[in-house]
Design a protein around this motif. Structure first.
Motif, mmCIF file in Angstrom:
data_model
loop_
_atom_site.group_PDB
_atom_site.id
_atom_site.type_symbol
_atom_site.label_atom_id
_atom_site.label_comp_id
_atom_site.label_asym_id
_atom_site.label_seq_id
_atom_site.Cartn_x
_atom_site.Cartn_y
_atom_site.Cartn_z
ATOM 1 N N ASP A 291 0.812 -1.207 0.000
ATOM 2 C CA ASP A 291 0.000 0.000 0.000
ATOM 3 C C ASP A 291 0.851 1.264 0.000
ATOM 4 O OD1 ASP A 291 -2.588 -1.399 0.289
ATOM 5 O OD2 ASP A 291 -1.691 -2.046 2.169
ATOM 6 N N GLN A 292 2.154 1.117 0.294
ATOM 7 C CA GLN A 292 3.043 2.272 0.255
ATOM 8 C C GLN A 292 3.780 2.374 -1.074
ATOM 9 O OE1 GLN A 292 5.592 1.808 3.671
ATOM 10 N NE2 GLN A 292 4.039 2.528 5.084
ATOM 11 N N THR A 293 3.449 1.484 -2.004
ATOM 12 C CA THR A 293 4.159 1.416 -3.273
ATOM 13 C C THR A 293 3.323 2.037 -4.381
ATOM 14 O OG1 THR A 293 5.196 -0.628 -2.558
ATOM 15 C CG2 THR A 293 5.285 -0.137 -4.903
ATOM 16 N N GLY A 294 3.973 2.788 -5.234
ATOM 17 C CA GLY A 294 3.265 3.292 -6.416
ATOM 18 C C GLY A 294 2.590 4.621 -6.167
ATOM 19 N N ASP A 295 2.042 5.176 -7.214
ATOM 20 C CA ASP A 295 1.490 6.518 -7.156
ATOM 21 C C ASP A 295 -0.030 6.561 -7.187
ATOM 22 O OD1 ASP A 295 4.103 7.610 -7.267
ATOM 23 O OD2 ASP A 295 4.127 7.303 -9.437
ATOM 24 N N SER A 296 -0.677 5.428 -7.376
ATOM 25 C CA SER A 296 -2.124 5.464 -7.519
ATOM 26 C C SER A 296 -2.746 4.228 -6.896
ATOM 27 C CB SER A 296 -2.513 5.526 -9.002
ATOM 28 O OG SER A 296 -2.167 4.305 -9.646
ATOM 29 N N ASP A 297 -4.024 4.351 -6.557
ATOM 30 C CA ASP A 297 -4.750 3.202 -6.016
ATOM 31 C C ASP A 297 -4.782 2.066 -7.023
ATOM 32 O OD1 ASP A 297 -5.227 4.594 -3.703
ATOM 33 O OD2 ASP A 297 -7.233 5.261 -4.292
ATOM 34 N N GLN A 298 -4.920 2.391 -8.307
ATOM 35 C CA GLN A 298 -4.988 1.350 -9.332
ATOM 36 C C GLN A 298 -3.680 0.574 -9.412
ATOM 37 O OE1 GLN A 298 -5.064 2.446 -13.539
ATOM 38 N NE2 GLN A 298 -6.745 0.995 -13.860
ATOM 39 N N LEU A 299 -2.530 1.295 -9.355
ATOM 40 C CA LEU A 299 -1.243 0.610 -9.410
ATOM 41 C C LEU A 299 -1.049 -0.254 -8.178
ATOM 42 C CD1 LEU A 299 1.486 -0.040 -10.556
ATOM 43 C CD2 LEU A 299 2.346 2.132 -9.653
ATOM 44 N N ARG A 300 -1.413 0.260 -7.010
ATOM 45 C CA ARG A 300 -1.273 -0.536 -5.793
ATOM 46 C C ARG A 300 -2.105 -1.808 -5.868
ATOM 47 N NH1 ARG A 300 -0.547 4.644 -3.404
ATOM 48 N NH2 ARG A 300 -2.786 5.038 -3.260
ATOM 49 N N GLU A 301 -3.311 -1.692 -6.419
ATOM 50 C CA GLU A 301 -4.167 -2.878 -6.551
ATOM 51 C C GLU A 301 -3.576 -3.865 -7.548
ATOM 52 O OE1 GLU A 301 -7.507 -5.464 -6.043
ATOM 53 O OE2 GLU A 301 -6.410 -3.999 -4.834
ATOM 54 N N ARG A 302 -3.031 -3.376 -8.633
ATOM 55 C CA ARG A 302 -2.398 -4.274 -9.608
ATOM 56 C C ARG A 302 -1.200 -4.999 -8.988
ATOM 57 N NH1 ARG A 302 -3.803 -3.796 -14.978
ATOM 58 N NH2 ARG A 302 -5.188 -2.069 -15.513
ATOM 59 N N LEU A 303 -0.402 -4.290 -8.219
ATOM 60 C CA LEU A 303 0.745 -4.920 -7.573
ATOM 61 C C LEU A 303 0.298 -5.931 -6.521
ATOM 62 C CD1 LEU A 303 3.095 -1.823 -7.224
ATOM 63 C CD2 LEU A 303 3.488 -3.828 -8.658
ATOM 64 N N ARG A 304 -0.776 -5.609 -5.806
ATOM 65 C CA ARG A 304 -1.297 -6.565 -4.819
ATOM 66 C C ARG A 304 -1.724 -7.851 -5.500
ATOM 67 N NH1 ARG A 304 -5.630 -8.728 -3.010
ATOM 68 N NH2 ARG A 304 -7.042 -7.611 -4.395
ATOM 69 N N LEU A 305 -2.415 -7.724 -6.612
ATOM 70 C CA LEU A 305 -2.852 -8.904 -7.352
ATOM 71 C C LEU A 305 -1.661 -9.632 -7.964
ATOM 72 C CD1 LEU A 305 -5.993 -7.346 -9.058
ATOM 73 C CD2 LEU A 305 -6.016 -9.142 -7.330
ATOM 74 N N ALA A 306 -0.662 -8.877 -8.434
ATOM 75 C CA ALA A 306 0.524 -9.504 -9.016
ATOM 76 C C ALA A 306 1.274 -10.340 -7.988
ATOM 77 C CB ALA A 306 1.450 -8.443 -9.604
ATOM 78 N N ALA A 307 1.187 -9.958 -6.712
ATOM 79 C CA ALA A 307 1.855 -10.726 -5.664
ATOM 80 C C ALA A 307 1.258 -12.119 -5.520
ATOM 81 C CB ALA A 307 1.767 -9.981 -4.331
ATOM 82 N N GLU A 308 0.010 -12.304 -5.942
ATOM 83 C CA GLU A 308 -0.619 -13.621 -5.837
ATOM 84 C C GLU A 308 0.009 -14.626 -6.791
ATOM 85 O OE1 GLU A 308 -5.109 -11.976 -4.679
ATOM 86 O OE2 GLU A 308 -4.720 -12.859 -6.652
ATOM 87 N N ASN A 309 0.400 -14.165 -7.973
ATOM 88 C CA ASN A 309 0.933 -15.113 -8.966
ATOM 89 C C ASN A 309 2.157 -14.584 -9.714
ATOM 90 O OD1 ASN A 309 -0.310 -13.177 -10.554
ATOM 91 N ND2 ASN A 309 -1.427 -14.631 -11.830
ATOM 92 N N TRP A 310 2.808 -13.577 -9.162
ATOM 93 C CA TRP A 310 4.058 -13.038 -9.693
ATOM 94 C C TRP A 310 3.938 -12.652 -11.163
ATOM 95 C CZ3 TRP A 310 8.759 -16.096 -7.281
ATOM 96 C CH2 TRP A 310 8.825 -15.775 -5.920
ATOM 97 N N ASP A 311 2.833 -12.017 -11.498
ATOM 98 C CA ASP A 311 2.617 -11.549 -12.863
ATOM 99 C C ASP A 311 3.170 -10.133 -12.990
ATOM 100 O OD1 ASP A 311 1.814 -11.223 -15.439
ATOM 101 O OD2 ASP A 311 -0.333 -11.107 -15.011
ATOM 102 N N ALA A 312 4.506 -10.037 -12.950
ATOM 103 C CA ALA A 312 5.206 -8.757 -13.072
ATOM 104 C C ALA A 312 6.562 -9.038 -13.711
ATOM 105 C CB ALA A 312 5.373 -8.101 -11.696
ATOM 106 N N PRO A 313 7.162 -8.045 -14.367
ATOM 107 C CA PRO A 313 8.427 -8.319 -15.070
ATOM 108 C C PRO A 313 9.637 -8.455 -14.160
ATOM 109 C CG PRO A 313 7.771 -6.037 -15.376
ATOM 110 C CD PRO A 313 6.635 -6.707 -14.679
ATOM 111 N N VAL A 314 9.629 -7.789 -12.995
ATOM 112 C CA VAL A 314 10.748 -7.879 -12.053
ATOM 113 C C VAL A 314 10.182 -8.173 -10.664
ATOM 114 C CG1 VAL A 314 12.698 -6.689 -10.984
ATOM 115 C CG2 VAL A 314 12.172 -6.291 -13.399
ATOM 116 N N ILE A 315 10.629 -9.263 -10.068
ATOM 117 C CA ILE A 315 10.185 -9.677 -8.743
ATOM 118 C C ILE A 315 11.376 -9.590 -7.804
ATOM 119 C CG2 ILE A 315 9.058 -11.491 -7.394
ATOM 120 C CD1 ILE A 315 7.409 -10.728 -9.817
ATOM 121 N N VAL A 316 11.181 -8.983 -6.648
ATOM 122 C CA VAL A 316 12.212 -8.978 -5.599
ATOM 123 C C VAL A 316 11.598 -9.668 -4.387
ATOM 124 C CG1 VAL A 316 13.814 -7.578 -4.255
ATOM 125 C CG2 VAL A 316 13.038 -6.768 -6.482
ATOM 126 N N THR A 317 12.202 -10.777 -3.967
ATOM 127 C CA THR A 317 11.585 -11.582 -2.915
ATOM 128 C C THR A 317 12.642 -12.168 -1.998
ATOM 129 O OG1 THR A 317 9.941 -13.325 -2.513
ATOM 130 C CG2 THR A 317 11.585 -13.752 -4.228
#
Length: 718
Positions: A291-317
């Motif tokens: 919730d502290q990441t990104g500039d918009s509610d939409q981006l934060r929601e997309r990142l939250r969903l991406a955390a479920e299945n790592w649907d992002a180009p760069v993952i840091v874990t």
């Protein structure tokens, strides 16, 4: 087409079983195609819900009791010769079951369920389709289990996504990030000046390292690499450059950065977001606050969903998140695994792979490289000679001049001091305007802190909440910049990746890898001669935690054999000794044998292994500290208001996932005995969800964090 239904949405829309199976099959086939299992995944997906072609399940949709709809698909897949798929279908809700033994008679194992059979007739599915043919590979033991989990990942992610798309009417905002070539262009723009005009000898060496990583990334074949670069050599950006160059050249789909500590992750993710943009970097670990990441509610929601299945180009874990997922059996943990296929994976600080799980972790890396199109890089400042664990698989070093680089970037000198009392250690630190001491226990760090001069003294341990530690670290850095007195007593949480630069460091004896990590906090910027930048290694009276005794013993042995304990030769000898340990030292839970030989007659024990593979064995409990970390008056007032709402939600049992992520910045982990003392004295109350809330805030010290019970804090807890 039959009218058997799979789902009914809240607004009354209906999805037939056939529609759901076909939608899931399309996705699963696409997910598995990168590792050559598209047909098997399609077959498994078409079968996974055929148990919904029953009257019992149709009644369930309209409010009836829960029924087993998973066994039917497993039965049909077994008949089709796809036992991998049978495991996946059987576990697509409850998790991969143990395989069991031929003696199982109707129990929860896969063989038991197959023997029991489906609870109802599901033959109406035949009116809609027949299962296609597929040819499963013949993979033994560990490799077969690994393949099953990857196939399972394809199925459960496809199942989730198809169901989500139907129930939401396609309104869930999934998908984030730019293509790999676009990210590479951003990184090239960022590093162009470094390559063009390096200033000074060290910057020239850093540019050479970066250039070599870029060239090998473009030209090198997929496979297994190592990157051995001393602290200060710029390995974070150089390894990212290799990863993106290689991904662009070889058509890899994403970059995954695996890091041992959250303190390094937060720092690394922030660097990557600054270079690549926040929409392209997913930071995923237990305490990540999306919730502290990104500039918009939409981006934060997309990142939250991406955390479920790592649907992002760069993952840091974290290593814990990464490896525990690879050995998990639950749908939520396994769902993301298929995203690893055709990726570049950087294992930062590879020497920190936990010794009791070293062999299964390295076997998993080998599986990814050999069977799933992964290029992996073992990246460290102190390469732990892991090549011997990959017989027949070449490990190519990206910067082979290890000895020369070690000498060029040397910024400290190790000095033995023998046994010191805490008072003697405090006296030695007082002689410096700025000094850092790293101890093996939280209690030891607190005791030393109390002995230091009050002006500019600090304590850093996990007794402090992450928000509190961030504020203290900022104060420490400010005092160091201004040349003010600054003496810090800490645990090893400051060793890896925490950006601190002290003229003198003291390190209690431990393993050589820990001592060299501590040395990275001394003369970090190379502004002083190495011979004047001393890392003093000492011991304290009494015994150290059992978990550290072995490393300390091997360090002492190595230091007797090699004059320069910080040299590459000493590092090689130390890790050779460490890796030559016998018995259960490198696979404490018998993970490899569990899949090669079974557990007490049970083959493919997925559920049992998932319980055994716990890289953090502390058995700790979380205590929420409702105290702000900020010292700014306005920010503190806002923080106190938010903490009040968090506390109320936790006590009421109404904390959402979003609130729990926010609360993670104010949590302290304690052992059960410490928690019992807090509860018994009324200093804390247990909230629903097994999170304790500190109610007596006088028990939390602004200097050292949560107070220890009498005699506490001696265990291995940083």
């Amino acid at each position: 087409m039959s009218e058997y239904l799979a789902h009914i949405s809240d607004d009354g829309r209906k999805q037939t079983v056939l529609e759901h199976l076909e939608g899931t099959a399309r996705l699963a086939e696409a997910f598995a195609r990168p590792f050559g299992a598209g047909e098997l995944a399609r077959q498994a997906a078409l079968a996974h819900d055929i148990g919904k072609y029953t009257q019992g399940f149709q009644n369930r949709l309209r409010g009836g009791s829960i029924v087993d709809h998973s066994t039917a698909g497993a039965v049909e897949l077994q008949k089709a010769g796809n036992l991998y798929g049978a495991f996946c279908a059987a576990g697509h809700h409850a998790g991969l079951p143990d395989g069991g033994s031929p003696r199982d008679d109707g129990g929860p194992s896969l063989l038991g369920r197959l023997k029991r059979g489906a609870p109802e007739d599901y033959s109406p599915y035949l009116a809609d389709f027949r299962l296609p043919q597929a040819s499963p590979p013949r993979l033994p033991g560990f490799a077969g289990a690994f393949f099953t989990r990857m196939l399972f990942s394809c199925l459960v992610d496809a199942d989730f996504l198809d169901t989500e798309a139907f129930l939401s009417g396609g309104t869930v905002p999934r998908g984030t990030g730019e293509p790999i070539p676009a990210l590479l262009q951003k990184l090239q723009s960022h590093t162009a000046g470094w390559l063009r005009e390096p200033k000074g000898e060290l910057n020239r060496l850093r540019s050479d390292i970066l250039r070599r990583c870029i060239e090998t990334g473009r030209q090198g074949e997929p496979g297994l690499y190592s990157l051995t670069v001393p602290t200060g050599g710029g390995k974070t950006v150089s390894s990212l450059s290799f990863a993106l160059e290689h991904a662009a050249a070889r058509g890899k789909r994403r970059v995954v950065y695996v890091i041992p500590y959250t303190s390094i992750i937060e720092q690394t993710a922030e660097v990557f977001r600054g270079i690549l943009g926040p929409e392209n970097v997913l930071e995923h670990h237990a305490s990540a606050n999306l919730d502290q990441t990104g500039d918009s509610d939409q981006l934060r929601e997309r990142l939250r969903l991406a955390a479920e299945n790592w649907d992002a180009p760069v993952i840091v874990t974290t290593g814990v998140q990464f490896f525990e997922s690879l050995f998990a059996n639950r749908t939520s943990r396994c769902r993301k695994l298929h995203r690893l296929a055709e990726s570049v994976i950087i294992f930062d600080e590879a020497q920190m792979l936990p010794l009791p799980y070293l062999l299964p972790c390295l076997r998993a890396i080998r599986c990814l490289v050999e069977g799933y199109g992964v290029t992996a890089v073992l990246c460290t400042a102190t390469q732990p000679s892991l090549e011997k664990f990959f017989p027949g698989l070449p490990v190519r070093e990206l910067c082979p001049d290890v000895q020369a680089l070690s000498e060029a970037f040397r910024r400290t000198t190790l000095r033995p001091a023998g046994e010191l009392t805490p008072a003697e250690l405090a006296s030695l630190m007082e002689a410096h305007t700025a000094a850092l001491s790293i101890l093996n226990s939280r209690a030891g760090a607190v005791e030393l802190f109390r002995l230091l001069p009050e002006e500019g003294r600090y304590c850093l341990t996990t007794l402090m909440s992450p928000a509190h530690r961030r504020r203290v670290l900022a104060e420490i850095r400010q005092r160091l910049r201004e040349g003010l007195p600054c003496r810090v007593a800490a645990t090893s949480l400051v060793e890896a990746g925490v950006d601190l630069d002290f003229p003198a460091v003291y390190r209690e004896e431990a393993g050589l890898d820990s001592i060299l990590q501590a040395a990275g906090r001394c003369n970090r910027e190379g502004k002083r001669p190495a011979e004047q930048s001393l890392v003093t290694v000492f011991s304290l009276p009494g015994r150290i935690p059992d978990e550290l005794a072995q490393g300390r013993s091997l360090f002492r042995e190595t230091a007797r054999e090699v004059e320069d304990a910080a040299s590459p030769e000493a590092v090689r000898r130390y890790f050779d000794k460490l890796h030559s340990l016998r018995g259960e030292a490198l696979d404490r839970e018998g993970i490899i044998d569990a899949f090669e030989k079974g557990i007490r007659g049970c083959g493919m024990p997925f559920a049992q292994v998932a319980e055994r593979f716990r890289m953090i064995q502390s058995g700790t409990c979380q205590v929420f500290i409702p105290l702000p970390g900020s010292t700014n008056e306005r920010e503190r007032a806002e923080e106190e208001k938010a903490l009040g709402a968090l506390k109320a939600a936790l006590l009421a049992g109404n904390a959402s996932r979003k609130l729990l992520r926010q609360a993670g910045q104010y949590m302290v982990s304690v052992y059960p005995g410490h928690l019992r003392e807090l509860l018994d004295t009324g200093a804390a109350v247990l909230a629903p969800g097994e999170i304790a809330v500190l109610t007596d805030t006088s028990r939390y010290d602004e200097a050292v964090g949560l107070g220890l019970p009498a005699g506490g804090g001696q265990g291995l807890f940083f």
